[in-house]
Design a protein around this motif. Sequence first.
Motif, PDB file in Angstrom:
ATOM      1  N   GLN A 374       0.853  -1.180   0.000  1.00  0.00           N
ATOM      2  CA  GLN A 374       0.000   0.000   0.000  1.00  0.00           C
ATOM      3  C   GLN A 374       0.888   1.229   0.000  1.00  0.00           C
ATOM      4  N   GLU A 375       0.315   2.378  -0.282  1.00  0.00           N
ATOM      5  CA  GLU A 375       1.115   3.591  -0.451  1.00  0.00           C
ATOM      6  C   GLU A 375       1.801   4.026   0.839  1.00  0.00           C
ATOM      7  N   THR A 376       1.261   3.612   1.983  1.00  0.00           N
ATOM      8  CA  THR A 376       1.887   3.900   3.268  1.00  0.00           C
ATOM      9  C   THR A 376       2.596   2.671   3.830  1.00  0.00           C
ATOM     10  N   GLY A 377       2.814   1.671   2.994  1.00  0.00           N
ATOM     11  CA  GLY A 377       3.591   0.511   3.389  1.00  0.00           C
ATOM     12  C   GLY A 377       3.005  -0.207   4.580  1.00  0.00           C
ATOM     13  N   GLY A 626       4.031  12.963  -4.641  1.00  0.00           N
ATOM     14  CA  GLY A 626       5.462  12.823  -4.417  1.00  0.00           C
ATOM     15  C   GLY A 626       6.244  12.248  -5.570  1.00  0.00           C
ATOM     16  N   TRP A 627       5.614  11.401  -6.405  1.00  0.00           N
ATOM     17  CA  TRP A 627       6.384  10.817  -7.507  1.00  0.00           C
ATOM     18  C   TRP A 627       6.447  11.731  -8.724  1.00  0.00           C
ATOM     19  N   ASP A 628       5.719  12.841  -8.714  1.00  0.00           N
ATOM     20  CA  ASP A 628       5.779  13.766  -9.852  1.00  0.00           C
ATOM     21  C   ASP A 628       7.149  14.437  -9.980  1.00  0.00           C
ATOM     22  N   TYR A 629       7.843  14.615  -8.870  1.00  0.00           N
ATOM     23  CA  TYR A 629       9.138  15.295  -8.898  1.00  0.00           C
ATOM     24  C   TYR A 629      10.217  14.380  -9.506  1.00  0.00           C
ATOM     25  N   PRO A 630      10.263  13.099  -9.145  1.00  0.00           N
ATOM     26  CA  PRO A 630      11.139  12.190  -9.901  1.00  0.00           C
ATOM     27  C   PRO A 630      10.776  12.084 -11.382  1.00  0.00           C
ATOM     28  N   VAL A 631       9.485  12.177 -11.714  1.00  0.00           N
ATOM     29  CA  VAL A 631       9.104  12.167 -13.133  1.00  0.00           C
ATOM     30  C   VAL A 631       9.790  13.313 -13.865  1.00  0.00           C
ATOM     31  N   ALA A 660      12.504  13.804   8.638  1.00  0.00           N
ATOM     32  CA  ALA A 660      13.731  13.340   9.284  1.00  0.00           C
ATOM     33  C   ALA A 660      13.865  11.825   9.203  1.00  0.00           C
ATOM     34  N   ASN A 661      12.741  11.099   9.203  1.00  0.00           N
ATOM     35  CA  ASN A 661      12.793   9.637   9.150  1.00  0.00           C
ATOM     36  C   ASN A 661      12.906   9.105   7.723  1.00  0.00           C
ATOM     37  N   GLY A 662      12.962  10.001   6.735  1.00  0.00           N
ATOM     38  CA  GLY A 662      13.127   9.602   5.344  1.00  0.00           C
ATOM     39  C   GLY A 662      11.856   9.481   4.551  1.00  0.00           C
ATOM     40  N   HIS A 663      10.707   9.581   5.210  1.00  0.00           N
ATOM     41  CA  HIS A 663       9.447   9.399   4.499  1.00  0.00           C
ATOM     42  C   HIS A 663       9.023  10.673   3.762  1.00  0.00           C
ATOM     43  N   ASN A 664       8.373  10.456   2.623  1.00  0.00           N
ATOM     44  CA  ASN A 664       7.876  11.541   1.778  1.00  0.00           C
ATOM     45  C   ASN A 664       6.469  11.898   2.233  1.00  0.00           C
ATOM     46  N   LEU A 672       2.738   9.733   4.902  1.00  0.00           N
ATOM     47  CA  LEU A 672       3.910   9.208   4.207  1.00  0.00           C
ATOM     48  C   LEU A 672       3.445   8.618   2.898  1.00  0.00           C
ATOM     49  N   TYR A 673       4.372   8.509   1.933  1.00  0.00           N
ATOM     50  CA  TYR A 673       3.994   8.160   0.569  1.00  0.00           C
ATOM     51  C   TYR A 673       5.182   7.497  -0.100  1.00  0.00           C
ATOM     52  N   LEU A 674       5.223   6.174  -0.028  1.00  0.00           N
ATOM     53  CA  LEU A 674       6.379   5.436  -0.518  1.00  0.00           C
ATOM     54  C   LEU A 674       6.606   5.531  -2.015  1.00  0.00           C
ATOM     55  N   PRO A 675       5.580   5.766  -2.865  1.00  0.00           N
ATOM     56  CA  PRO A 675       5.898   5.991  -4.282  1.00  0.00           C
ATOM     57  C   PRO A 675       6.851   7.160  -4.509  1.00  0.00           C
ATOM     58  N   GLY A 676       6.827   8.148  -3.618  1.00  0.00           N
ATOM     59  CA  GLY A 676       7.780   9.241  -3.737  1.00  0.00           C
ATOM     60  C   GLY A 676       9.202   8.785  -3.469  1.00  0.00           C
ATOM     61  N   ASN A 677       9.388   7.910  -2.462  1.00  0.00           N
ATOM     62  CA  ASN A 677      10.726   7.384  -2.176  1.00  0.00           C
ATOM     63  C   ASN A 677      11.215   6.467  -3.289  1.00  0.00           C
ATOM     64  N   GLY A 678      10.343   5.570  -3.754  1.00  0.00           N
ATOM     65  CA  GLY A 678      10.739   4.677  -4.836  1.00  0.00           C
ATOM     66  C   GLY A 678      11.026   5.426  -6.118  1.00  0.00           C
ATOM     67  N   GLY A 679      10.213   6.452  -6.396  1.00  0.00           N
ATOM     68  CA  GLY A 679      10.453   7.264  -7.582  1.00  0.00           C
ATOM     69  C   GLY A 679      11.785   7.983  -7.522  1.00  0.00           C
TER      70      GLY A 679
END
Length: 717
Positions: A374-377, A626-631, A660-664, A672-679
């Motif tokens: 899921q998007e919040t893992g 969040g994944w729009d910026y990697p796009v 601070a914990n790395g989450h988008n 939090l939004y893991l597609p942003g981190n993966g992107g």
Amino acid sequence: MDREDLVRRHNVTQQELDPRSPVSVGNGEFAFTMDLTGLQTLPASYPVGARGELPAGTLLGTQAQWGWHSVPPESPHDLAGSTVLYDSPRGPVPYVDMVGDIVNDRETGTSAAETWLRANPHRLDLGRIGFRMVRDGLDRAITPEDITQATQTLDLWSGTVTSTFTLAGQQVKVTTACRPSRDELGFRVESPALGSGLVVGIDFPYGSESWHDAADWSKPEAHSTVLDGQWVAHRELDNSRYDVAIAGEELVVEQTGRHSLRIAPQSQSTVLDFSLTFTPGEGGDCTPRDNRHSGAAPAEGFDADPASGVVPSSDGAGSRVAAAAAAHWPRFWTSGGAIELNATNDPRAKELERRIVLSQYVTAINCAGSLPPQETGLVCNSWRGRFHLEMHWWHAAHFALWNRTELLLPSLRWYSSILEASRQTAKQQGFEGVRWPKQVGPDGRESPSTIGTFLIWQQPHPIYLAELAYRATPDREVLEEFAGIVFESAAFMASFAHPTGRGFELGPPLVPAQESYGFMRGEVSNPTFELAYWQWALRVAAQWRERLGLDPVPLWDEVADNMVTPHVTDGVYAAIDVEPFTIRTDHPSMLCALGVLPRTGLIDPAIMKATLADVLEDWDWASTWGWDYPVMAMTAARLEDPEAAVDALLMTAGKNTVLANGHNRQTDSLPLYLPGNGGLLAAVALMAAGWDDGPARHAPGFPADWTVKWEGLVQAP
């Protein structure tokens, strides 16, 4: 490259309670998110904001890929009541729509069937583990005001969290870890406060149908918790069953309430060293999908004496879990790829390096399991814990690009389990192959939606992911394992495209990746990104047949060679080819057609360059994700504009925030939004290692004056 130094300089250290930024431990199948005490003592202090009229939840989850629950319906429900015939170039086609709608995050006017089908199954919070103070006959919760002089460090290199604080004038030290090979949490508590009333409590909730809260504490009568003489808590919630096994040195374990347990040290010990192993029950909603992390056998040495209440087993059970984590995580960090930017003077480099390192950690513990995440893992629920297959690329593609393909393969294999159901969906609509669903649980059953069932950009994802797996490990075994998924996906795509005098076209009806056009789904056709994706993925599928020595499928080549050209308005690519052509909200998904995708015959780089400039000029950034910026970064990199690529990754925008914990972080209700981190990881891999037809220079997606060290990455298509 000194990978230990690279990783450890981005350890997460906090000295005060940050309600947005708790840290987690996990193994891809299971995760535990903690507060400043190293447990889940203060859940109300880490809120997930309310969404519409839905109540707030907490970020402090204990979740597993196997942990699912369904509320029994009053009567059986199916999708028939939400199925609507839509006009298409092929005639009427049935789609699972909604009688109701979603307005300002609220489901309005939905039928009882739609409400249930959208909410079930939902992901469970498996238990809340926190400190309590038991003294003079009183059992009270600990509050944030009780905690002083706190310091907490997530050591990324060892995968362990150390938390120290003062409680009632006494020092407390907590070490928290998760065993990499099974769903076991280890805790070591060191404090004189253990001799004066400090205990650990475990509370178990019912499952929740709420959008983002995985725990319902208001229905104690709806589930059962039974602690047996071996100190295993047997949990039963309707058709969901799981066990929680407790192990440790000289523990006193009691059931103190209907759904509450208490763990304390025997006598006046100042150390509490124990583990909790979570195991899915046989059958029902909690059955594991594979054996990679099957929930674990019970911890060693369960030879308790129930009469005494003492478990003299498994000395240092929690410490052994921490030792297993400390052995695993250096192997993780020294495998696969690495990027080091610290020698660059540009201040953007250090922040980008931080995001890169932390994104590797949060995706490893949340996105590397046997189901698409899921998007919040495994931190907290979003969309009831159900996963969105159009997001799977963003969660998982980077694993292959970072040469950690073994972390991609389990979720990619899941598609095989829903082949037949997806084949039936395609058949009912008059198409060949399989039509993958959108918002689903482990069973792959579609959810009623005014958006999701009309999306098509998830259809090529399994082809792309399988191709990345093959590029990372180019052997016949990979081809043979995923050929069925690739070929069935391609068969649907070729069947879905319809021939016209202009070429092969897509839709209507459909909703593109840019969901702003959902209101006109019955008229939308030929989105730019999807047209290019169709051409590229069909050609890749054809390559797979050639690699396996199989005859070509002429229709695949015919469709790929004759896709209609994307629409251009005022010198830039439009999102779709009917009015209003481009709405400047949500994802600028036309950029994906040369960025996420390599060059295809459909996309003119000069027009795409103008399109990127047009987007950057005045897009509605508040509505992006969040994944729009990697796009944008990938598009800029492929257009040989590395400054724009870096600027895009670090653009100052609300939904491009990395905590601070790395989450988008996105919003209060989507914290939090893991597609942003993966992107981000996919983008920087492309920027560093380049792509097949890209420039030969080192790190082509980074500015020339940056010092970029990288190793172990796989070149992008």
